[in-house]
Design a protein around this motif. Structure first.
Motif, PDB file in Angstrom:
ATOM      1  N   UNK A   1     -12.282  -7.260 -18.222  1.00 37.98           N
ATOM      2  CA  UNK A   1     -12.174  -5.821 -18.460  1.00 37.98           C
ATOM      3  C   UNK A   1     -12.555  -5.434 -19.883  1.00 37.98           C
ATOM      4  N   UNK A   2     -12.912  -4.183 -20.049  1.00 41.00           N
ATOM      5  CA  UNK A   2     -13.303  -3.684 -21.373  1.00 41.00           C
ATOM      6  C   UNK A   2     -12.196  -2.882 -22.042  1.00 41.00           C
ATOM      7  N   UNK A   3     -11.066  -2.720 -21.345  1.00 38.75           N
ATOM      8  CA  UNK A   3      -9.955  -1.958 -21.909  1.00 38.75           C
ATOM      9  C   UNK A   3      -8.668  -2.786 -21.836  1.00 38.75           C
ATOM     10  N   UNK A   4      -7.790  -2.544 -22.783  1.00 31.33           N
ATOM     11  CA  UNK A   4      -6.560  -3.337 -22.877  1.00 31.33           C
ATOM     12  C   UNK A   4      -5.679  -3.260 -21.621  1.00 31.33           C
ATOM     13  N   UNK A   5      -5.477  -2.078 -21.009  1.00 29.26           N
ATOM     14  CA  UNK A   5      -4.674  -2.076 -19.789  1.00 29.26           C
ATOM     15  C   UNK A   5      -5.261  -2.976 -18.703  1.00 29.26           C
ATOM     16  N   UNK A   6      -6.585  -3.096 -18.669  1.00 31.76           N
ATOM     17  CA  UNK A   6      -7.230  -3.987 -17.716  1.00 31.76           C
ATOM     18  C   UNK A   6      -6.962  -5.446 -18.031  1.00 31.76           C
ATOM     19  N   UNK A   7      -6.884  -5.790 -19.324  1.00 27.19           N
ATOM     20  CA  UNK A   7      -6.561  -7.163 -19.719  1.00 27.19           C
ATOM     21  C   UNK A   7      -5.160  -7.520 -19.232  1.00 27.19           C
ATOM     22  N   UNK A   8      -4.217  -6.603 -19.435  1.00 26.03           N
ATOM     23  CA  UNK A   8      -2.846  -6.844 -18.995  1.00 26.03           C
ATOM     24  C   UNK A   8      -2.799  -7.034 -17.479  1.00 26.03           C
ATOM     25  N   UNK A   9      -3.533  -6.182 -16.752  1.00 25.74           N
ATOM     26  CA  UNK A   9      -3.531  -6.265 -15.290  1.00 25.74           C
ATOM     27  C   UNK A   9      -4.150  -7.570 -14.800  1.00 25.74           C
ATOM     28  N   UNK A  10      -5.246  -7.993 -15.416  1.00 23.49           N
ATOM     29  CA  UNK A  10      -5.963  -9.183 -14.954  1.00 23.49           C
ATOM     30  C   UNK A  10      -5.259 -10.475 -15.365  1.00 23.49           C
ATOM     31  N   UNK A  11      -4.714 -10.497 -16.582  1.00 28.10           N
ATOM     32  CA  UNK A  11      -4.223 -11.759 -17.131  1.00 28.10           C
ATOM     33  C   UNK A  11      -2.705 -11.932 -17.093  1.00 28.10           C
ATOM     34  N   UNK A  12      -1.971 -10.840 -16.968  1.00 30.30           N
ATOM     35  CA  UNK A  12      -0.522 -10.948 -17.121  1.00 30.30           C
ATOM     36  C   UNK A  12       0.267 -10.421 -15.933  1.00 30.30           C
ATOM     37  N   UNK A  13      -0.421 -10.064 -14.859  1.00 31.19           N
ATOM     38  CA  UNK A  13       0.250  -9.540 -13.680  1.00 31.19           C
ATOM     39  C   UNK A  13      -0.100 -10.385 -12.457  1.00 31.19           C
ATOM     40  N   UNK A  14       0.773 -10.363 -11.482  1.00 33.69           N
ATOM     41  CA  UNK A  14       0.495 -11.028 -10.209  1.00 33.69           C
ATOM     42  C   UNK A  14      -0.360 -10.114  -9.343  1.00 33.69           C
ATOM     43  N   UNK A  15      -1.210 -10.688  -8.487  1.00 34.84           N
ATOM     44  CA  UNK A  15      -1.483 -12.115  -8.325  1.00 34.84           C
ATOM     45  C   UNK A  15      -2.394 -12.627  -9.440  1.00 34.84           C
ATOM     46  N   UNK A  16      -2.418 -13.935  -9.599  1.00 37.24           N
ATOM     47  CA  UNK A  16      -3.286 -14.498 -10.637  1.00 37.24           C
ATOM     48  C   UNK A  16      -4.755 -14.356 -10.279  1.00 37.24           C
ATOM     49  N   UNK A  17      -5.060 -14.503  -8.985  1.00 36.08           N
ATOM     50  CA  UNK A  17      -6.463 -14.540  -8.575  1.00 36.08           C
ATOM     51  C   UNK A  17      -6.699 -13.663  -7.354  1.00 36.08           C
ATOM     52  N   UNK A  18      -7.942 -13.274  -7.176  1.00 35.55           N
ATOM     53  CA  UNK A  18      -8.363 -12.659  -5.929  1.00 35.55           C
ATOM     54  C   UNK A  18      -8.332 -13.738  -4.839  1.00 35.55           C
ATOM     55  N   UNK A  19      -8.381 -13.376  -3.571  1.00 37.38           N
ATOM     56  CA  UNK A  19      -8.302 -14.398  -2.507  1.00 37.38           C
ATOM     57  C   UNK A  19      -9.355 -15.499  -2.645  1.00 37.38           C
ATOM     58  N   UNK A  20     -10.571 -15.126  -2.991  1.00 37.46           N
ATOM     59  CA  UNK A  20     -11.637 -16.133  -3.099  1.00 37.46           C
ATOM     60  C   UNK A  20     -11.349 -17.153  -4.190  1.00 37.46           C
ATOM     61  N   UNK A  21     -10.974 -16.676  -5.369  1.00 38.84           N
ATOM     62  CA  UNK A  21     -10.752 -17.601  -6.474  1.00 38.84           C
ATOM     63  C   UNK A  21      -9.387 -18.270  -6.411  1.00 38.84           C
ATOM     64  N   UNK A  22      -8.450 -17.701  -5.648  1.00 36.20           N
ATOM     65  CA  UNK A  22      -7.183 -18.394  -5.414  1.00 36.20           C
ATOM     66  C   UNK A  22      -7.413 -19.680  -4.649  1.00 36.20           C
ATOM     67  N   UNK A  23      -8.357 -19.653  -3.707  1.00 33.69           N
ATOM     68  CA  UNK A  23      -8.701 -20.867  -2.973  1.00 33.69           C
ATOM     69  C   UNK A  23      -9.279 -21.934  -3.899  1.00 33.69           C
ATOM     70  N   UNK A  24     -10.005 -21.463  -4.895  1.00 33.82           N
ATOM     71  CA  UNK A  24     -10.697 -22.387  -5.797  1.00 33.82           C
ATOM     72  C   UNK A  24      -9.772 -22.936  -6.888  1.00 33.82           C
ATOM     73  N   UNK A  25      -8.862 -22.097  -7.360  1.00 28.50           N
ATOM     74  CA  UNK A  25      -8.075 -22.476  -8.531  1.00 28.50           C
ATOM     75  C   UNK A  25      -6.562 -22.466  -8.319  1.00 28.50           C
ATOM     76  N   UNK A  26      -6.143 -22.453  -7.071  1.00 25.46           N
ATOM     77  CA  UNK A  26      -4.711 -22.533  -6.810  1.00 25.46           C
ATOM     78  C   UNK A  26      -4.199 -23.894  -7.272  1.00 25.46           C
ATOM     79  N   UNK A  27      -3.075 -23.945  -8.015  1.00 23.90           N
ATOM     80  CA  UNK A  27      -2.592 -25.246  -8.519  1.00 23.90           C
ATOM     81  C   UNK A  27      -2.079 -26.128  -7.403  1.00 23.90           C
TER      82      UNK A  27
END
Length: 253
Positions: A227-253
């Motif tokens: 994201x290009x704005x701080x609220x977007x950073x908070x939403x992407x990096x600090x809120x659940x879920x960590x990943x979209x469905x596609x990338x959750x499959x790839x990077x789920x621990x």
């Protein structure tokens, strides 16, 4: 990708070891941590490349000031990083300078290097003719700017309105803490305790880019979103879920 090496930024609150632990259980590569890149691989001859990478004006594509005093400043900043600050560097030029200092046996794209830097980096925007601060510059090495996390994504609009109002009333900008207390909204600030958690996604973006050739995710709630704005950073990096469905499959621990 066979291995990822992170480099600490000891003058910041970013915890490279915690980032490495988080990354290690999500990627198919060996993850390790080393001390500050500029201490391990930098020496006095790195001062001039940093001086050459200095952004001189937000609207001037040309960079660099290699006058003796500036080079001496960069030498001191390499030796005592807590003295550096207030300068923007061409992120691509810094990336090239650091790439030359990676041991030749480790420069393969199978071994990603991720220096966490205490410098602000930017890239030139041909579309609007100005420099833009960045959180990271992807590639080899992937340069991740810790202060860029606070400075590159735009804060809520009210932040800048309050900043201008104070400047008109007092003739100068107020202390950062004043604005942070007066402005509602979610944004990260210098030495924010959430810094480490937020940087995890940016380091993963560096891995994802070099491993897959793909850039960023369009889903605003995914760690791979940029994201290009701080609220977007908070939403992407600090809120659940960590990943979209596609990338959750790839990077789920």
């Amino acid at each position: 990708m066979e291995s990822v090496t992170l480099y600490r930024a000891p003058t910041t609150v970013a915890d490279a070891d915690a980032i490495a632990d988080w990354l290690d259980v999500r990627v198919d590569a060996e993850v390790s941590v080393r001390d500050r890149f500029l201490s391990l691989h930098g020496n006095s001859d790195l001062a001039e490349p940093f001086a050459e990478a200095r952004v001189l004006s937000p609207y001037d594509r040309e960079t660099g000031n290699t006058m003796l005093g500036i080079v001496r400043y960069e030498e001191r900043a390499l030796e005592s990083p807590e003295r550096a600050g207030g300068v923007i560097y061409d992120g691509l030029a810094v990336q090239r300078a650091l790439h030359e200092r990676i041991p030749e046996s480790e420069r393969s794209l199978d071994h990603l290097h991720v220096p966490l830097l205490d410098r602000v980096v930017g890239t030139w925007g041909d579309h609007d003719g100005r420099w833009h601060k960045r959180v990271h510059v992807l590639g080899q090495p992937a340069v991740v700017s810790v202060p860029g996390l606070y400075e590159a994504p735009a804060k809520p609009e009210q932040y800048y309105k309050e900043q201008q109002k104070h400047a008109l009333l007092s003739g100068g900008a107020p202390p950062r803490e004043v604005l942070e207390n007066e402005v509602e909204g979610e944004f990260l600030v210098e030495d924010d305790p959430r810094t480490t958690d937020a940087l995890k996604g940016y380091v993963l973006q560096a891995y994802h880019y070099l491993d897959t050739g793909e850039a960023f995710c369009d889903e605003e709630t995914c760690r791979l979103h940029n994201p290009h704005r701080q609220p977007g950073v908070v939403a992407a990096q600090l809120r659940e879920p960590e990943f979209c469905p596609e990338h959750a499959e790839q990077y789920r621990p």
